[in-house]
Design an enzyme around this catalytic site. Sequence first.
Site, PDB file in Angstrom:
ATOM      1  N   CYS A   1      -6.185   1.457   6.033  1.00 48.87           N
ATOM      2  CA  CYS A   1      -6.716   0.169   6.502  1.00 48.87           C
ATOM      3  C   CYS A   1      -6.003  -0.232   7.796  1.00 48.87           C
ATOM      4  O   CYS A   1      -5.103   0.472   8.267  1.00 48.87           O
ATOM      5  CB  CYS A   1      -6.522  -0.897   5.422  1.00 48.87           C
TER       6      CYS A   1
ATOM      7  N   HIS B   1       0.844  -1.191   0.000  1.00 49.91           N
ATOM      8  CA  HIS B   1       0.000   0.000   0.000  1.00 49.91           C
ATOM      9  C   HIS B   1       0.889   1.254   0.000  1.00 49.91           C
ATOM     10  O   HIS B   1       2.027   1.214   0.487  1.00 49.91           O
ATOM     11  CB  HIS B   1      -0.897   0.003   1.240  1.00 49.91           C
TER      12      HIS B   1
ATOM     13  N   GLU C   1       0.914   3.917   1.815  1.00 50.73           N
ATOM     14  CA  GLU C   1       1.392   4.343   3.139  1.00 50.73           C
ATOM     15  C   GLU C   1       2.599   3.517   3.601  1.00 50.73           C
ATOM     16  O   GLU C   1       3.537   4.041   4.205  1.00 50.73           O
ATOM     17  CB  GLU C   1       0.284   4.192   4.193  1.00 50.73           C
TER      18      GLU C   1
ATOM     19  N   CYS D   1      -2.088  -0.463   7.485  1.00 51.67           N
ATOM     20  CA  CYS D   1      -1.391   0.828   7.415  1.00 51.67           C
ATOM     21  C   CYS D   1      -1.541   1.624   8.712  1.00 51.67           C
ATOM     22  O   CYS D   1      -0.591   2.270   9.165  1.00 51.67           O
ATOM     23  CB  CYS D   1      -1.908   1.625   6.219  1.00 51.67           C
TER      24      CYS D   1
END
Lengths: 163, 163
Positions: A83, A53, A55, A86
């Site tokens: 999420c 992801h 992040e 993260c």
Amino acid sequence: MNRDVFYMGEALKEAKRAFTKDEVPVGAVIVHRGTIIGRAYNQIETLRDPTAHAEMIAITQAAAHLRNERLIGCSLYVTIEPCSMCAGAMVLARIKDLVYAADDLKTGACGSIVNIVNHNKLNHKVKVRKGLLRQEASLLIEEFFKRRRRTRYSGRNLDQVSG
Amino acid sequence: MNRDVFYMGEALKEAKRAFTKDEVPVGAVIVHRGTIIGRAYNQIETLRDPTAHAEMIAITQAAAHLRNERLIGCSLYVTIEPCSMCAGAMVLARIKDLVYAADDLKTGACGSIVNIVNHNKLNHKVKVRKGLLRQEASLLIEEFFKRRRRTRYSGRNLDQVSG
């Protein structure tokens, strides 16, 4: 220009890069003392890595930049609510401020389905602000999934329909 | 030997590697059709990366091995209950089974402080078993922190006491 708007604009640029590479368009930047020290977009499909992801990549970059696994005093700007993965990483990294654009009602872990960044049992809490450039961030996601549905149902990629 | 005990024993070997490198001793392996396709130990301090938990590294390895960001049918064995970051990554990766040894009452996200691997709002649930080789896994952690306190208060590393 307002600093927050500038940094979120940079996160949005990253999200647009994801869009052009057929990745779910999410982008993030990490700011330390006014300087961007991490910037990334979602690369799940490009890297075939479920942990890639925006992040997470930005956090790894920022830690490498500071040569420290704790990102003390850092602010993370991201186009969609993080999420659980993260949000958990932000707590581990001791991120000071999180600014995100649009809520993620399905998997958001900063208030939507659970709140990891401000959990009474965890030993670090992240200050959260949200809503900045929300419309731009949401529209990009909507446009992405519209395009994906068009492609998948066009017959060219029928095998992916149930994917 | 029971298969579960064998795989958890392998995760414990990884945790012992972490111990020898002065990392919090947590180890993980990922099994697909009877074969270990990911194995790692915690490397937060070695890599100076807050995302470098054993489970995360093992997930990235397993995804690279399968050339797929979804680890369908895979089982993850880990010596300590996963945190929010790692539990979130397991849901994203569609891990089928999680087996962990000892609870983590401070940050565990598989029942201890929150339950991410079985959350009614998330679209994937992980089957969880726990307690296997718990004592070995816990003792390793206890011994690690005992050693760390001894070192830090010995005068040699006094600057780290408040670290």
